[in-house]
Design an enzyme around this catalytic site. Structure first.
Site, mmCIF file in Angstrom:
data_model
loop_
_atom_site.group_PDB
_atom_site.id
_atom_site.type_symbol
_atom_site.label_atom_id
_atom_site.label_comp_id
_atom_site.label_asym_id
_atom_site.label_seq_id
_atom_site.Cartn_x
_atom_site.Cartn_y
_atom_site.Cartn_z
ATOM 1 N N ASP A 73 -14.672 -94.233 -0.454
ATOM 2 C CA ASP A 73 -15.476 -93.817 -1.602
ATOM 3 C C ASP A 73 -14.523 -93.249 -2.645
ATOM 4 O O ASP A 73 -13.881 -92.213 -2.416
ATOM 5 C CB ASP A 73 -16.489 -92.755 -1.159
ATOM 6 C CG ASP A 73 -17.498 -92.418 -2.250
ATOM 7 O OD1 ASP A 73 -17.426 -93.029 -3.328
ATOM 8 O OD2 ASP A 73 -18.345 -91.541 -2.006
ATOM 9 N N ASP A 126 -17.520 -98.468 -6.490
ATOM 10 C CA ASP A 126 -16.585 -97.466 -5.987
ATOM 11 C C ASP A 126 -16.734 -97.156 -4.504
ATOM 12 O O ASP A 126 -16.199 -96.151 -4.028
ATOM 13 C CB ASP A 126 -16.748 -96.168 -6.786
ATOM 14 C CG ASP A 126 -18.157 -95.591 -6.681
ATOM 15 O OD1 ASP A 126 -19.080 -96.326 -6.296
ATOM 16 O OD2 ASP A 126 -18.325 -94.398 -6.996
ATOM 17 N N GLU A 127 -17.417 -98.012 -3.770
ATOM 18 C CA GLU A 127 -17.726 -97.667 -2.383
ATOM 19 C C GLU A 127 -17.841 -98.935 -1.545
ATOM 20 O O GLU A 127 -18.409 -99.935 -1.981
ATOM 21 C CB GLU A 127 -19.046 -96.892 -2.355
ATOM 22 C CG GLU A 127 -19.446 -96.326 -1.035
ATOM 23 C CD GLU A 127 -20.769 -95.575 -1.130
ATOM 24 O OE1 GLU A 127 -21.173 -94.997 -0.112
ATOM 25 O OE2 GLU A 127 -21.403 -95.576 -2.209
#
Length: 467
Positions: A16, A110-111
């Site tokens: 993350d 983003d993950e």
């Protein structure tokens, strides 16, 4: 029925990126490093997308209204966002993950989850996976020009995600097999996926505050409280029982665009013109992905914050702009918008990878209902009325013929203020220009890890709240 069983070794990794949007802005804007930064809608009815850790110290959080964020942290930099830059950084990270393993499940820009069991590695001891995770973190920092990511590794997706949250920012946590329940028992029940405010309140009323409290309830009690599917899921997850696989391709269920406005919109022709614009964006995405859809949905949030959705389903899928627009306009007629509209959105679901070509065409001619529709020119949309899509957005990359590259500090009253700096320079000077200064132009996003200076012209300025 056998309960879900986590893996015998910690082979699922969750990464993350820390305060991702805000971190990209701080990377590219030296004057903002170490200072509060808020990315999202910058208008009075905007919503925070991401807040830097410096802003979080003042209580600013994602999904908070921008108005509340400004009251808590008035000295922060409020930026409308640069999705080209975010996508560029995300691609670099996802490329690293796919080099690590063929099984990568992106959850957002983003993950992502990574299945290390498919990676070719054989040492899944705590020391072995810690080394893998640290190498990945170092690679992320190098590939993105200094961004950090928090990594968790565990025997299940649930525990890997929990682990990645434990030591943010820039954290690394490995949960050894067999220690999962001991780790999560003292945590708040909201750590479990699916426990939002409504479910947490229901559980609080029966004395459940922690995962240990939840574990004390029987499956039957949980089913009575929150329903069969949700109750069963909570029963297993509070015991760290999760066997969900990492899925490399996540199938899109819908494509949609929506916007929240700074002022209530009441002009019917303006609303219809916005629907036409959103239908164009949605169908462009469908066509680019070679998809089509059967169900067209209109979303309307009114002046009193009530949200209304209307849908209609075609007999066969389509990707035609005119069709989506026409049906969405018809759905708008079912909603009383006389009090004003705060949010408007158009979506297409029921996706398929084929199109019924003759749905609106018979023997080479348009079907009767389409042929009768008048070919009127759509009214021009004055987006300045909405306080949106301004020529100069806070945070936007620009280029000045004399002063070089910089970014928009702010604009208004016919002027735009620019700070001239890039990711590779010290904090730069600030200059103010007329908004129509011919020497000032938008600038393309350039990867700071690859190029020292930005010279290309940006062709499109991102408008916030596009989903």
């Amino acid at each position: 029925m056998r309960p879900p069983r986590p893996r015998a070794e910690p082979t699922i990794l969750h990464v993350d990126l820390d305060a991702f949007f805000a971190a990209v802005e701080q990377r590219d804007k030296p004057s903002l490093r170490g200072k509060p930064v808020v990315v999202g809608g910058v208008g009075g009815r905007g919503v925070v997308s991401t807040a830097s850790y410096e802003a979080r110290l003042y209580g600013v959080r994602s999904a908070m209204s921008t108005a509340e964020a400004r009251s808590r942290c008035p000295h922060a930099a409020y930026l409308s966002g640069r999705f080209d830059a975010y996508r560029q950084a995300s691609r670099a990270v996802m490329s690293l993950l796919r080099d690590l393993s063929p099984l990568v499940e992106p959850l957002s820009l983003d993950e992502a989850f990574v299945d290390l069991a498919a990676s070719g590695h054989t040492d899944f001891s705590v020391a072995g996976v810690t080394e893998i995770a640290q190498t990945l973190k170092d690679g992320v920092r190098e590939a993105t020009g200094g961004l950090t990511g928090s990594v968790g590794v565990a025997t299940s997706k649930f525990m890997a995600k929990v682990a990645s949250e434990l030591d943010k920012p820039d954290g690394l946590c490995v949960v050894p097999a067999g220690t999962e329940q001991e780790l999560i028992r003292p945590m708040k029940v909201s750590v479990i996926p699916g426990v939002g405010p409504a479910t947490a309140e229901r559980l609080r009323r029966v004395g459940v505050h922690t995962v240990a409290d939840l574990e004390a309830l029987s499956q039957d009690e949980l089913v009575r409280l929150v329903g069969q599917a949700h109750g069963t899921s909570l029963y297993h997850l509070c015991r760290a029982q999760d066997d969900r696989p990492v899925v490399a391709e996540r199938e899109a269920k819908s494509v949609s665009v929506e916007d929240t406005y700074d002022t209530d919109l009441v002009d019917r022709r303006l609303l219809e013109a916005l629907i036409d614009r959103y239908a164009t964006r949605v169908t462009e995405r469908l066509q680019k992905a070679r998809l089509s859809g059967r169900t067209i949905t209109l979303k309307v949030r009114l002046h009193d914050f009530s949200t209304h959705t209307r849908s209609t389903t075609l007999p066969s899928p389509t990707d035609r702009t005119r069709t989506v627009s026409r049906l969405a306009r018809a759905l708008l007629a079912e909603v009383d918008t006389s009090g004003g509209v705060r949010l408007l959105g158009v979506g297409v679901s029921g996706l398929a990878d084929w199109i019924q070509e003759d749905l609106f065409e018979i023997d080479g001619t348009l079907a009767e209902d389409e042929e009768r529709e008048p070919a009127e020119e759509l009214p021009a949309v004055d987006l300045s009325r909405l306080g949106r899509d301004r020529r100069w957005s806070p945070g936007q990359d620009v280029q000045h013929e004399e002063h070089g590259p910089g970014w928009v500090w702010g604009s208004g009253r016919g002027r735009v203020t620019v700070r001239f700096e890039t990711a590779q320079t010290p904090p730069g000077p600030v200059r103010t220009f007329l908004v129509d200064d011919p020497a000032l132009s938008p600038r393309a996003v350039v990867d700071p890890a690859a190029e020292p200076e930005a010279t290309r012209v940006q062709t499109e300025v991102w408008g916030p709240s596009e989903v």
